[in-house]
Design a protein around this motif. Structure first.
Motif, PDB file in Angstrom:
ATOM      1  N   MET A  77       9.496   5.904  -7.393  1.00 57.59           N
ATOM      2  CA  MET A  77       8.968   5.093  -6.284  1.00 57.59           C
ATOM      3  C   MET A  77       8.028   4.016  -6.826  1.00 57.59           C
ATOM      4  O   MET A  77       6.821   4.210  -6.872  1.00 57.59           O
ATOM      5  N   PRO A  78       8.529   2.870  -7.288  1.00 60.83           N
ATOM      6  CA  PRO A  78       7.640   1.870  -7.884  1.00 60.83           C
ATOM      7  C   PRO A  78       6.805   1.078  -6.864  1.00 60.83           C
ATOM      8  O   PRO A  78       6.467  -0.061  -7.116  1.00 60.83           O
ATOM      9  N   ASN A  79       6.465   1.689  -5.720  1.00 62.12           N
ATOM     10  CA  ASN A  79       5.490   1.043  -4.842  1.00 62.12           C
ATOM     11  C   ASN A  79       4.145   0.966  -5.549  1.00 62.12           C
ATOM     12  O   ASN A  79       3.321   0.122  -5.231  1.00 62.12           O
ATOM     13  N   PHE A  80       3.940   1.900  -6.494  1.00 59.53           N
ATOM     14  CA  PHE A  80       2.671   1.976  -7.207  1.00 59.53           C
ATOM     15  C   PHE A  80       2.882   1.574  -8.659  1.00 59.53           C
ATOM     16  O   PHE A  80       3.746   2.117  -9.344  1.00 59.53           O
ATOM     17  N   ASP A  81       2.092   0.597  -9.112  1.00 58.59           N
ATOM     18  CA  ASP A  81       2.232   0.135 -10.486  1.00 58.59           C
ATOM     19  C   ASP A  81       0.951  -0.600 -10.885  1.00 58.59           C
ATOM     20  O   ASP A  81       0.310  -1.237 -10.044  1.00 58.59           O
ATOM     21  N   THR A  82       0.582  -0.525 -12.150  1.00 62.74           N
ATOM     22  CA  THR A  82      -0.607  -1.196 -12.703  1.00 62.74           C
ATOM     23  C   THR A  82      -1.870  -0.922 -11.872  1.00 62.74           C
ATOM     24  O   THR A  82      -2.745  -1.779 -11.782  1.00 62.74           O
ATOM     25  N   GLY A  83      -1.924   0.253 -11.269  1.00 62.27           N
ATOM     26  CA  GLY A  83      -3.087   0.606 -10.454  1.00 62.27           C
ATOM     27  C   GLY A  83      -3.101  -0.042  -9.089  1.00 62.27           C
ATOM     28  O   GLY A  83      -4.069   0.081  -8.342  1.00 62.27           O
ATOM     29  N   HIS A  84      -2.029  -0.769  -8.752  1.00 63.81           N
ATOM     30  CA  HIS A  84      -1.956  -1.457  -7.466  1.00 63.81           C
ATOM     31  C   HIS A  84      -0.863  -0.839  -6.590  1.00 63.81           C
ATOM     32  O   HIS A  84       0.117  -0.301  -7.104  1.00 63.81           O
ATOM     33  N   LEU A  85      -1.052  -0.977  -5.296  1.00 69.77           N
ATOM     34  CA  LEU A  85      -0.003  -0.591  -4.364  1.00 69.77           C
ATOM     35  C   LEU A  85       0.707  -1.861  -3.912  1.00 69.77           C
ATOM     36  O   LEU A  85       0.072  -2.783  -3.391  1.00 69.77           O
ATOM     37  N   PHE A  86       2.006  -1.901  -4.153  1.00 75.11           N
ATOM     38  CA  PHE A  86       2.818  -3.050  -3.732  1.00 75.11           C
ATOM     39  C   PHE A  86       3.395  -2.710  -2.362  1.00 75.11           C
ATOM     40  O   PHE A  86       4.532  -2.250  -2.250  1.00 75.11           O
ATOM     41  N   LEU A  87       2.578  -2.926  -1.352  1.00 76.24           N
ATOM     42  CA  LEU A  87       2.953  -2.525   0.001  1.00 76.24           C
ATOM     43  C   LEU A  87       3.926  -3.534   0.620  1.00 76.24           C
ATOM     44  O   LEU A  87       3.639  -4.727   0.658  1.00 76.24           O
ATOM     45  N   THR A  88       5.057  -3.032   1.080  1.00 79.19           N
ATOM     46  CA  THR A  88       6.045  -3.867   1.760  1.00 79.19           C
ATOM     47  C   THR A  88       6.395  -3.212   3.088  1.00 79.19           C
ATOM     48  O   THR A  88       6.806  -2.051   3.107  1.00 79.19           O
ATOM     49  N   THR A  89       6.221  -3.941   4.184  1.00 78.30           N
ATOM     50  CA  THR A  89       6.609  -3.387   5.489  1.00 78.30           C
ATOM     51  C   THR A  89       7.456  -4.396   6.258  1.00 78.30           C
ATOM     52  O   THR A  89       7.260  -5.601   6.140  1.00 78.30           O
ATOM     53  N   LEU A  90       8.376  -3.856   7.023  1.00 79.37           N
ATOM     54  CA  LEU A  90       9.235  -4.679   7.889  1.00 79.37           C
ATOM     55  C   LEU A  90       9.103  -4.137   9.311  1.00 79.37           C
ATOM     56  O   LEU A  90       9.543  -3.021   9.600  1.00 79.37           O
ATOM     57  N   ALA A  91       8.479  -4.910  10.175  1.00 74.91           N
ATOM     58  CA  ALA A  91       8.293  -4.470  11.558  1.00 74.91           C
ATOM     59  C   ALA A  91       9.263  -5.236  12.463  1.00 74.91           C
ATOM     60  O   ALA A  91       9.255  -6.474  12.458  1.00 74.91           O
ATOM     61  N   PRO A  92      10.107  -4.516  13.212  1.00 76.01           N
ATOM     62  CA  PRO A  92      11.047  -5.215  14.094  1.00 76.01           C
ATOM     63  C   PRO A  92      10.311  -5.925  15.231  1.00 76.01           C
ATOM     64  O   PRO A  92       9.437  -5.339  15.871  1.00 76.01           O
ATOM     65  N   ILE A  93      10.658  -7.185  15.437  1.00 77.55           N
ATOM     66  CA  ILE A  93      10.008  -7.979  16.491  1.00 77.55           C
ATOM     67  C   ILE A  93      10.768  -7.778  17.804  1.00 77.55           C
ATOM     68  O   ILE A  93      12.005  -7.744  17.823  1.00 77.55           O
ATOM     69  N   LYS A  94      10.011  -7.641  18.877  1.00 76.44           N
ATOM     70  CA  LYS A  94      10.638  -7.406  20.181  1.00 76.44           C
ATOM     71  C   LYS A  94      11.515  -8.595  20.576  1.00 76.44           C
ATOM     72  O   LYS A  94      11.208  -9.742  20.247  1.00 76.44           O
ATOM     73  N   LYS A  95      12.551  -8.278  21.297  1.00 78.10           N
ATOM     74  CA  LYS A  95      13.348  -9.353  21.912  1.00 78.10           C
ATOM     75  C   LYS A  95      12.677  -9.750  23.226  1.00 78.10           C
ATOM     76  O   LYS A  95      11.794  -9.053  23.717  1.00 78.10           O
ATOM     77  N   GLY A  96      13.119 -10.816  23.810  1.00 76.12           N
ATOM     78  CA  GLY A  96      12.596 -11.214  25.115  1.00 76.12           C
ATOM     79  C   GLY A  96      11.360 -12.078  25.008  1.00 76.12           C
ATOM     80  O   GLY A  96      11.033 -12.600  23.943  1.00 76.12           O
ATOM     81  N   THR A  97      10.687 -12.235  26.159  1.00 79.34           N
ATOM     82  CA  THR A  97       9.599 -13.198  26.221  1.00 79.34           C
ATOM     83  C   THR A  97       8.269 -12.536  26.584  1.00 79.34           C
ATOM     84  O   THR A  97       8.228 -11.413  27.069  1.00 79.34           O
ATOM     85  N   THR A  98       7.226 -13.297  26.353  1.00 78.85           N
ATOM     86  CA  THR A  98       5.874 -12.899  26.725  1.00 78.85           C
ATOM     87  C   THR A  98       5.110 -14.173  27.084  1.00 78.85           C
ATOM     88  O   THR A  98       5.689 -15.261  27.077  1.00 78.85           O
ATOM     89  N   LEU A  99       3.837 -14.027  27.410  1.00 79.37           N
ATOM     90  CA  LEU A  99       3.032 -15.211  27.722  1.00 79.37           C
ATOM     91  C   LEU A  99       2.089 -15.506  26.568  1.00 79.37           C
ATOM     92  O   LEU A  99       1.503 -14.587  25.986  1.00 79.37           O
ATOM     93  N   ASP A 100       1.958 -16.778  26.223  1.00 82.39           N
ATOM     94  CA  ASP A 100       0.986 -17.108  25.179  1.00 82.39           C
ATOM     95  C   ASP A 100      -0.404 -17.250  25.805  1.00 82.39           C
ATOM     96  O   ASP A 100      -0.578 -17.024  27.013  1.00 82.39           O
ATOM     97  N   ASP A 101      -1.396 -17.604  25.010  1.00 83.04           N
ATOM     98  CA  ASP A 101      -2.774 -17.632  25.515  1.00 83.04           C
ATOM     99  C   ASP A 101      -3.016 -18.727  26.547  1.00 83.04           C
ATOM    100  O   ASP A 101      -4.057 -18.750  27.204  1.00 83.04           O
ATOM    101  N   ARG A 102      -2.045 -19.641  26.724  1.00 82.23           N
ATOM    102  CA  ARG A 102      -2.177 -20.662  27.781  1.00 82.23           C
ATOM    103  C   ARG A 102      -1.351 -20.295  29.013  1.00 82.23           C
ATOM    104  O   ARG A 102      -1.231 -21.066  29.943  1.00 82.23           O
TER     105      ARG A 102
END
Lengths: 345, 225
Positions: free
Chosen positions: A1-26
């Protein structure tokens, strides 16, 4: 599991973005993907240019001492490089008509990629570890997620509320669990903050080749035995028959190759050692001392031995080289010459 | 949106790969990690802070309730933090470790090889995804500046020890020797050259929006609302 190397954590995440709409701050209706992009566009960066220094608001990631570099990227779809060429004879024989398009990959939804290069520690300033078990790596990731939540909860929520599965996140532990669910393995990490070339986990290529050659040689002898009636040497010593020698040699060769493959993967996954000054507090301290010492060297031009000795005493009292946490340069600034760029204990 | 944070550039490259042969790429990476001479080229560039290659197999995309992906290919995501311009980086890679690059993208579909460089640059262009947000804790320092700083740090710790043990004459000698050793490590951090006026103007134009967001959008934790 080479997420860990040289004393560092190489964090990689993929978060699925919702479909559809929302309201922005305006109050304008926008897609979740657009909302994320807009939020990321107004998230303060480091004070890295005359314009951002004029804005005067440092990045929320500068509130922790673990993040060397990080990024967000919206991946709205995978990349298609065009149709793969196929041999005309193969196409003719298969009866396929090239006029028909082939399937093209498409994601069902966009993903938010978060990539962070962080110190693999659970407390800011702790020494970089050389080894971490899988459970300890998870602990480091969770501690980092909690640290982010403590220092930039509002920003995290503004970004991730547009992602699937985030609605149930209510606290730091919930965010840590969310990042766990979004994490993908980093296959090949790379960092070079070593002062001297490290001792790497050398692969014994010649030894592995020699081990693999022995059963291959036996298989070859078995093949020769088919033509000559007896396996040279082996029939005479062990009474081996050509057929069994050949089959046994082949199987042993396959097993050896598989073993070499598994060994190579395991060897490659071993973490490389951390650099002595590879943690972020040491990096910041290095830059602080570099600037301070350059000024000191200029001031010491033409001074006597006694003056240099006395002045250096004052210098180490002021800069405290043995205390990496302070005084030091703060994260996310160009240099210690800037306003509020030195952290004093 | 910017790929640049101070002296660092964030590159993201996404390349498809046939799932039947992706394992070869993983093997190549692990062999490279076991053969320092093959990593030497990468280390020798001295322009990369951190980089990573991520192989996402077609069934490994996180599913948080939105449903599984239905993909024919595995994908490799390459993320790098380097110093210099995009062209300088690709040139350095192509000139410095051409075969190393070819090995690292061995199974990438329609990868044209790193030499000749024009098709290679086109490939990177078509497969690059721009960064939406980029943070750099040390924006005034390139990778070599950081390593030079570490050298100064290391030298100063040794000098501090000598200071308590040596006479003023001995120490002055040690100091001058140390100064000689680190004289080329004293670079001053500073702004990166302006990559483009558009980038500069974008930062200037973001000012009212960033300030308003800081006051309104990011002012309070959500749990306190």
């Amino acid at each position: 599991m080479p997420n860990f190397d040289t004393g560092h954590l190489f964090l990689t995440t993929l978060a699925p973005i919702k479909k559809g709409t929302t309201l922005d701050d305006r109050g304008v209706k926008v897609s979740h993907e657009q909302k994320i992009r807009t939020t990321l566009a107004i998230l303060p960066t480091a004070l890295q240019s005359p314009a951002t220094e004029e804005i005067g608001i440092n990045s929320p990631f500068a509130r922790n001492l673990r993040t060397h570099l990080c990024r967000f990227m919206v991946l709205d779809d995978v990349v298609f490089n065009g149709r793969v060429k196929q041999d005309a004879i193969v196409t003719a024989l298969s009866g396929e008509d090239p006029i028909h398009p082939r399937p093209v990959d498409q994601l069902t939804n966009s993903f938010l990629l978060f990539v962070a290069d962080i110190d693999a520690v659970t407390e800011d300033g702790a020494p970089l570890p050389a080894k971490l078990s899988k459970a300890q790596q998870d602990e480091v990731r969770d501690a980092y997620a909690r640290r982010l939540w403590e220092t930039m909860e509002a920003e995290i929520c503004e970004i991730y509320e547009n992602c699937e599965g985030f609605d149930t996140v209510k606290d730091a532990d919930g965010f840590a669990d969310y990042l766990r669910r979004c994490q993908v393995e980093t296959t090949m990490p790379f960092n070079d903050y070593w002062l001297n070339p490290p001792n790497l986990h050398q692969l014994p290529v010649k030894g592995m080749a020699a081990v693999a050659l022995v059963p291959l040689l036996v298989a070859l002898l078995g093949a020769i035995g088919w033509f000559t009636g007896s396996v040279p040497l082996l029939t005479w010593i062990f009474g081996w028959t050509p057929g069994w020698t050949f089959a046994g040699g082949l199987i042993a060769t396959a097993l050896t190759v598989w073993g070499a493959y598994a060994y190579t993967l395991r060897n490659g996954e071993k973490p490389m050692p951390p650099g002595e000054y590879g943690d972020l507090p040491s990096v910041l301290k290095s830059l602080y001392l570099q600037q301070k010492f350059a000024d000191f060297a200029v001031r010491m031009q033409g001074k006597s031995n006694a003056e240099i000795h006395a002045a250096f005493g004052d210098f180490i009292a002021e800069t405290q080289p043995e205390n990496k946490m302070a005084p030091t340069q703060v994260p996310g600034v160009i240099s210690i010459q800037r306003k509020n760029a030195i952290f004093e204990q | 949106m910017s790929n640049i944070a101070g002296k660092a550039y964030a590159m993201n490259v996404v390349t498809p790969s046939n799932p039947k042969i992706t394992w070869i790429n993983r093997l190549i990476f692990m062999v490279a990690r076991g053969l320092p001479q093959t990593l030497g080229g990468l280390l020798g560039l001295s322009i990369i802070h951190f980089a990573r290659w991520i192989i996402v197999k077609r069934d490994q995309w996180p599913d948080l309730g939105q449903g599984k992906q239905n993909l024919k290919n595995d994908y490799m995501i390459f993320c790098s933090n380097f110093n210099g311009t995009w062209d300088q980086y690709i040139d350095a890679f192509s000139d410095g470790i051409p075969n190393g690059l070819n090995l690292f993208w061995y199974t990438a579909t329609k990868y044209p090889a790193s030499i000749p460089i024009t098709p290679f640059k086109n490939y990177i262009t078509y497969n690059q995804i721009y960064t939406d947000y980029y943070y750099n804790a040390t924006p005034g320092a390139a990778q070599r500046d950081i390593k030079n700083g570490m050298q100064v740090y290391d030298t100063l710790r040794d000098l501090a020890r000598r200071h308590s043990e040596e006479s003023p004459e001995e120490f002055a000698h040690s100091y001058r020797q140390a100064l000689l050793k680190v004289q080329d490590c004293m670079g001053e951090p500073g702004y990166a050259p302006v990559a483009s006026l558009d980038t500069e103007n974008a930062d200037i134009n973001r000012k009212p929006f960033v300030r308003r967001a800081e006051k309104e959008l990011f002012a309070r934790p959500k749990s306190a609302v």
